[in-house]
Write an enzyme that holds these catalytic residues in place. Sequence first.
Site, PDB file in Angstrom:
ATOM      1  CG  HIS A 202      -1.881  -0.536   1.552  1.00 47.21           C
ATOM      2  ND1 HIS A 202      -2.403  -1.256   2.578  1.00 47.21           N
ATOM      3  CD2 HIS A 202      -2.081  -1.372  -0.432  1.00 47.21           C
ATOM      4  CE1 HIS A 202      -3.402  -2.204   1.475  1.00 47.21           C
ATOM      5  NE2 HIS A 202      -3.173  -2.706   0.282  1.00 47.21           N
ATOM      6  CG  LEU A 204      -1.153   8.749  -0.981  1.00 44.19           C
ATOM      7  CD1 LEU A 204      -1.785   9.581   0.267  1.00 44.19           C
ATOM      8  CD2 LEU A 204       0.385  10.183  -0.956  1.00 44.19           C
ATOM      9  CD  GLU A 205       4.247   6.142  -6.158  1.00 44.97           C
ATOM     10  OE1 GLU A 205       5.117   4.931  -5.648  1.00 44.97           O
ATOM     11  OE2 GLU A 205       4.265   5.682  -7.902  1.00 44.97           O
ATOM     12  CG  HIS A 233      -2.467   0.299  -3.755  1.00 44.10           C
ATOM     13  ND1 HIS A 233      -0.963  -0.725  -3.839  1.00 44.10           N
ATOM     14  CD2 HIS A 233      -3.421  -1.015  -3.702  1.00 44.10           C
ATOM     15  CE1 HIS A 233      -2.144  -2.222  -4.067  1.00 44.10           C
ATOM     16  NE2 HIS A 233      -3.181  -1.988  -3.814  1.00 44.10           N
ATOM     17  CG  ASN A 323      -7.819  -7.564  -3.594  1.00 42.34           C
ATOM     18  OD1 ASN A 323      -7.383  -7.799  -4.392  1.00 42.34           O
ATOM     19  ND2 ASN A 323      -7.245  -7.633  -2.255  1.00 42.34           N
ATOM     20  N   GLY A 372       2.035   0.886 -10.367  1.00 43.48           N
ATOM     21  CA  GLY A 372       3.724   0.026 -10.825  1.00 43.48           C
ATOM     22  C   GLY A 372       4.317  -0.277  -9.181  1.00 43.48           C
ATOM     23  CG  MET A 374       8.944   2.522  -3.770  1.00 47.79           C
ATOM     24  SD  MET A 374       8.981   1.961  -2.079  1.00 47.79           S
ATOM     25  CE  MET A 374      10.336   0.703  -2.255  1.00 47.79           C
ATOM     26  CG  HIS A 395      -3.401  -6.682  -9.094  1.00 52.37           C
ATOM     27  ND1 HIS A 395      -2.610  -6.994  -9.408  1.00 52.37           N
ATOM     28  CD2 HIS A 395      -3.714  -5.296  -7.655  1.00 52.37           C
ATOM     29  CE1 HIS A 395      -2.228  -7.424  -8.512  1.00 52.37           C
ATOM     30  NE2 HIS A 395      -2.781  -7.086  -7.296  1.00 52.37           N
ATOM     31  CE  LYS A 471       5.496   0.810   0.404  1.00 50.08           C
ATOM     32  NZ  LYS A 471       4.690   0.679  -0.406  1.00 50.08           N
TER      33      LYS A 471
END
Length: 472
Positions: A202, A204-205, A233, A323, A372, A374, A395, A471
């Site tokens: 998971h 956040l980017e 994510h 999912n 993608g 990291m 996914h 992250k």
Amino acid sequence: MELVEETPYRFRIDRRDPMRVPGVVFAARPLLPDLGEDRSLDQVANVATLPGIVDAAYAMPDIHWGYGFPIGGVAATDTAAGGVVSPGGVGFDISCGVRLLAADLDRAEFPRLCGALMDGLDAAIPRGMGRGAVWQLADRAELDAVLRGGSRYAVERGHGVVRDLDRCEDGGAVDDADPTQVSERAVQRGRGQVGSLGSGNHFLEVQAVSEVYDEPVATAFGLRAGQVCLMVHSGSRGLGHQICTDHVRAMEHAMPRYGITVPDRQLACAPVDSAPGRAYLGAMAAAANYARANRQLLAEAARRVFTRVAGCRLDLVYDVSHNLAKIEDHPLDGVDRRLCVHRKGATRAFPPGHPDLPDDLRPVGQPVLIPGSMGTASYVLTGVPGAPAFASTCHGAGRTRSRRQATTTVRGQDLRRDLAARGIAVRGASWRGLAEEMPGAYKDVAAVVDVAEAAGLGRRVARLVPLGVVKG
DNA sequence: ATGTTC
């Protein structure tokens, strides 16, 4: 495992007893799982034995070994013919998914904002195992409102704008959530986690649009070259995990009652039209709404940081799960059938014209969000007409090496330094967690997306590259 | 993925 190459991008596992349908794997040879340590192709054959399964047990190019079902798997069962629902076909992180927002900000502005923006996100985004959350729910009644209303309830409570809901799968909430099928333990685990990233893959980017493959569609999605974006994510945290655990156990006990035997106990299942089947689907829908509210709250927290630091907006491009099991109508041999479509590590990809899309997206199709690994690119695709696998695609990159293997290969500190040297700012929660997500432990997402497009599962619209990573 | 083995 015997694979028949039908095309360079499509392989078949021929039906043999007790399989009810063949297996179909969309992949190129270099992307196929390493048979020495990954049993996911056996899992495709196992899934093909499930009662009521139709057409084929499908696998996407990011396939890897999962709990019962492979991750990157799609299986549909005929609800009118004893078709089953299986928690293993959804996964532990129920309704884990991706949300993409587009900023009215050019990437040329990012370097001067980077430090303040990333530090702001670092402080604003709760993450890691357990830990805190953005939203403190008042009581069980308010959690139930989240379980029933998802992002719709979050927006009602002021966490977002109404337009967000137009750009969420299912308008931000699925119907038929049944909080009475969510155990007290699941409630306790989920109560303090709405608006938290979690850990593992998971993230956040902050990203930038580095390439546009289809300009009209990108424009309709709200994306342009050079634009700064935000990708989230995350999933349903401890609540979804506990629901999966509870209902797998219940179905293990219930299977003999329905005369069901499965080749792997991790494929525990029950007919969609049965008490345990309905109970799981009701609890799963509650977890799906929880996950959507979670991503809604995370995006809101990020919006506040972007407003304060950069004075810019973040407009929702789309929010979609990878999912989930859903009851959908699909044509089979020319006749529409009501199917329970399990997508586990597989993204729904509705084509242009689909009635469930909002008016402004219907002409161009559903945005399909493919994160993608990291430090590598992410992709936005769109659905294509007449696609196989019940309008589903990959996914993400897909793991090739275990978390444990990754941690013996690289140190989190070194990884962070390498990413920084490439201009990618990292705000992690643990060094170990960072190491586990090393890009070398994943397939090449560009190759995965190439295969998805070549196999007719979706079409590329835009490519996004990371600028800063938060992250779990 | 996960109060990382109820």
